[in-house]
Enzyme design. Structure first.
Site, PDB file in Angstrom:
ATOM      1  CE1 TYR A 291      27.526 -55.796  36.990  1.00 18.17           C
ATOM      2  CE2 TYR A 291      26.350 -54.881  35.114  1.00 18.17           C
ATOM      3  CZ  TYR A 291      26.413 -55.760  36.173  1.00 18.17           C
ATOM      4  OH  TYR A 291      25.359 -56.589  36.421  1.00 18.17           O
ATOM      5  CG  ASP A 352      18.970 -46.067  39.373  1.00 18.43           C
ATOM      6  OD1 ASP A 352      19.927 -46.312  40.132  1.00 18.43           O
ATOM      7  OD2 ASP A 352      18.847 -46.577  38.240  1.00 18.43           O
TER       8      ASP A 352
END
Ligand code: ZN
Lengths: 414, 322
Positions: A291, A352
């Site tokens: 975010y 990731d």
């Protein structure tokens, strides 16, 4: 103007003076939400003291581990272990996350590798137009967006030429609903990601038409919630990912004035966590590195809209972001770097490629303020990343070149 | 990686499709990554075999029982493969299958992969086909019991409620969730959804909702979810944020010494609204001077992280001073 103080106070400076002040106050009402929040805060507190020790010896701390991140990205571009099979329908995304992250880190991908990525994405393109998640898969708007962004990031003529614009346009028409929304694939779900991906690739490749997006802005507006953010489709909860898609799509449709911008601003700045410095996706959820882009990336657009409508020039005179840019940079640099390269959601999570891409994109937004005053970059000056265009999330120069290339091609293809 | 079930060495009893007699007639199609693959995944042998046969089926457009079974193996290996799900729906339609069995299967998949887009979408399509949402409230309640903020579960629940008019007991359900966790923003959002879709915001509804949310704010004055809900409700009243009963409540809270950033922020916005739209009720708490002081308090003490924002709001307030 009193708000021209340059930098706002970073959260660590606050933490330094009084950590306790910024802790979650349960007010004697412990709930699942507050317990989860306190767990994260305790972890952050612990790591903060570890960082302070490090900073005593290294005046440039926190440092962005460019080489480690690049090594991780380069390796992932050629080889992914078998547990990546769950991302087998997101390989176009993997290409974008990797190439865009490399671009932000100012790594020049060798011409041969660029050609290989372009050729692979060509294999993901569908006979009916658009791109699938991998070779032989149905066309889907999300990997279509990812593939187009990756090809523009590669920036070669070979890459641009991969995109079959006529078929792409047919593909977009096949997903349009009469209310202006888009399904993600034929027979697939409908949400605000669909219209964002559609208008983003249409604008980029110069196949946009008003007819294709008739009613789309009105449909997007129906997703703005009482909190000020946007939900995936009407009625649902305001969410950072969808809010970004909605706002960026409105900007690309030149209909940004339809939204309630002040409530969007309020909702967005309040998603920044007072202790962690990063952003949460929804009210009363936990901080998450991705975010950093979805929320902070909305701010340049929000501030742009506010300055355009600004009769009193309150916004026009502001030359920094209205979120706490130092606190966000600190969250990413101190808490989101995996020791072996790659970036993460929050401490305790594994790295990731998705989080690597979007934490770096958010870091770039935070560093590249409207006016680059000294002190806007946290840590070493070498931490500075290349700037992105917030609406597309493509590096600025690469976006310019791609736009120029496609602007010379005809836009009325059907 | 979530959802990986392709550990090498697993499934001792597994027979590869290439070794199955009943599949001998179908030509498997290997994945065409081109001469220079990138982001190449080291697929397990099982994964590669299943998807080679899936591509084979897709190529000849075979809509059969065995193809249906094959798609099940494929989505279990990668529930995110929307192509397989879409093709599976084509087969289900073509064979006119009993969808009850499929409903049980997708419920299992939802339990195993609750944050996957495709499983929930599949469920929605099945419910539409059956025109029967009698299990949806229970299913989503079960999933929300595990994760009360699961966005997909809430989306599905709202869709079912709206499409099949299942509003009846929803407020009770929400009440229970809010009693468990007053900070559950998804539950607050659901409350707004239900009111908006049922009684709408008639004056007596507004009063009732305000009373409800103020009672919750009293319990936890720093809970942004309830403050946001309050803002959502009062915006439907004529006096907006300046609604006298709400300002009185804030006044009392403020005078008791409470300095919740949510409270101060509400007062600042109410003052800004008053400056922009004129006076509803003269209240010194809503004067520009007071609001500027509150912005200052927020920027320097109670909401330091958002100092830049509060300075901007101060600027907006100052415009109204002349
Ligand atoms: Zn994330």
């Amino acid at each position: 103007m009193e708000n021209q103080q340059g930098d706002s106070v970073g959260c660590s400076e606050v933490i330094n003076s009084d950590f306790q002040l910024e802790f979650m106050d349960e007010e004697g009402v412990p709930t699942n939400t507050s317990c989860e929040q306190i767990k994260v805060e305790s972890l952050i507190e612990k790591l903060f003291y570890v960082f302070l020790k490090k900073a005593e010896i290294d005046p440039e701390a926190p440092v962005l581990h460019r080489d480690l991140h690049l090594a991780y990205l380069k390796h992932s571009l050629c080889y992914l272990p078998h547990n990546f099979a769950c991302l087998d329908a997101s390989r176009a995304w993997l290409c974008y996350w990797i190439t865009h992250s490399m671009e932000l880190l100012d790594f020049k991908l060798p011409a041969e590798d660029k050609s290989h990525v372009a050729q692979f994405l060509a294999k993901c393109q569908c006979p009916d137009g658009g791109f699938g998640g991998g070779p032989g898969q149905y066309g889907h708007l999300a990997p279509t967006y990812a593939a187009v962004n990756a090809l523009c990031t590669l920036g070669t003529e070979e890459a641009y030429k991969v995109i079959d614009r006529r078929k792409l346009l047919q593909f977009l028409w096949s997903l349009r609903k009469s209310n202006g929304s888009f399904e993600l694939h034929v027979g697939g779900e409908i949400d605000v990601r669909g219209v964002y991906c559609a208008v983003s690739v249409a604008r980029l490749t110069n196949i946009y038409s008003d007819a294709l997006f008739d009613n789309s802005a009105e449909w997007i507006i129906s997703c703005q919630t009482y909190e000020g953010g946007f939900s995936g489709s009407p009625g649902h909860e305001a969410h950072g990912g969808y809010a970004f898609c909605a706002l960026a799509a409105l900007c690309l449709l030149s209909k940004e004035n339809l939204c309630d911008i002040k409530s969007l601003l309020r909702w967005t700045v309040n998603r920044q966590m007072r202790l962690e410095g990063g952003f949460q996706g929804r009210t009363n959820k936990l901080v998450d590195g991705c975010y950093s882009f979805w929320q902070a990336g909305a701010m340049p657009m929000i501030q742009g809209i506010l300055s355009k409508n600004d009769e009193s020039s309150v916004m026009t005179e502001i030359d920094s972001w209205l979120f706490n840019s130092r606190a966000l940079q600190e969250y990413i640099l101190i808490y989101c770097q995996s020791p072996n390269g790659g970036l993460i959601d929050k401490p305790g999570k594994t790295k990731d490629l998705y989080h690597t891409c979007y934490t770096l994109s958010g870091l770039s937004i935070a560093q590249n303020q409207p006016s680059k005053t000294t002190g806007s970059i946290v840590g070493s000056p070498r931490n500075l990343l290349k700037a992105v265009h917030p609406t597309f999330n493509i590096e600025l120069e690469k976006l310019k070149s791609a736009s120029l290339y496609f602007s010379q091609l005809p836009s009325d293809l059907l | 990686m979530e959802g990986s079930s392709s550990e090498e060495g697993e499934d001792v009893n597994w027979t590869f499709y290439r070794d199955r007699e009943e599949w001998a007639d179908l030509k498997p199609v290997p994945q065409d990554d081109g001469p220079h693959p990138v982001v190449a995944i080291a697929y397990s042998e099982k994964f590669r075999d299943v998807f080679d046969y899936f591509r084979g089926v897709l190529k000849v457009h075979e809509l059969s029982e065995r193809a249906l079974d094959l798609t099940r193996d494929a989505v279990e290996l990668n529930p995110g493969n929307y192509t397989v799900w879409q093709y599976r729906r084509q087969i289900l339609k073509h064979l006119d299958k009993d969808l009850k069995e499929e409903m049980a299967f997708v419920a299992e998949m939802i339990s195993a992969f609750p944050k996957n887009y495709q499983v929930w979408h599949h469920r929605q399509v099945l419910v539409s086909w059956l025109n029967d949402a009698s299990d949806e409230l229970q299913l989503t309640a079960k999933m929300l019991a595990l994760d009360a903020k699961n966005y997909h579960a809430w989306q599905h629940r709202q869709w079912a409620i709206r499409t099949f008019n299942l509003f009846q007991n929803e407020l009770e359900f929400i009440e229970k969730l809010l009693n468990d966790d007053i900070r559950n923003n998804s539950a607050w959002n659901q409350r707004y959804f239900v009111i908006n879709q049922t009684t709408e915001f008639a004056p007596e509804v507004i009063e009732k909702e305000i009373a409800y949310v103020l009672s919750k704010i009293k319990i936890a004055t720093k809970n942004e979810s309830s403050w946001n809900y309050l803002r959502g409700i009062v915006l439907h009243s004529e006096s907006g944020l300046r609604k006298p009963s709400v300002i009185d409540f804030c006044d009392e809270l403020y005078n008791s010494g409470n300095r919740s950033a949510c409270l101060l922020s509400y007062l600042v916005d109410a003052a800004l609204e008053q400056a922009e739209y004129g006076v509803v009720k003269e209240n010194s708490l809503l004067s520009i001077d007071k609001a500027l002081e509150l912005c200052d308090n927020l920027a320097n003490e109670f909401d330091v992280c958002r100092r830049g924002y509060w300075n901007y709001i101060s600027g907006c307030l100052r415009v109204h001073m002349n």
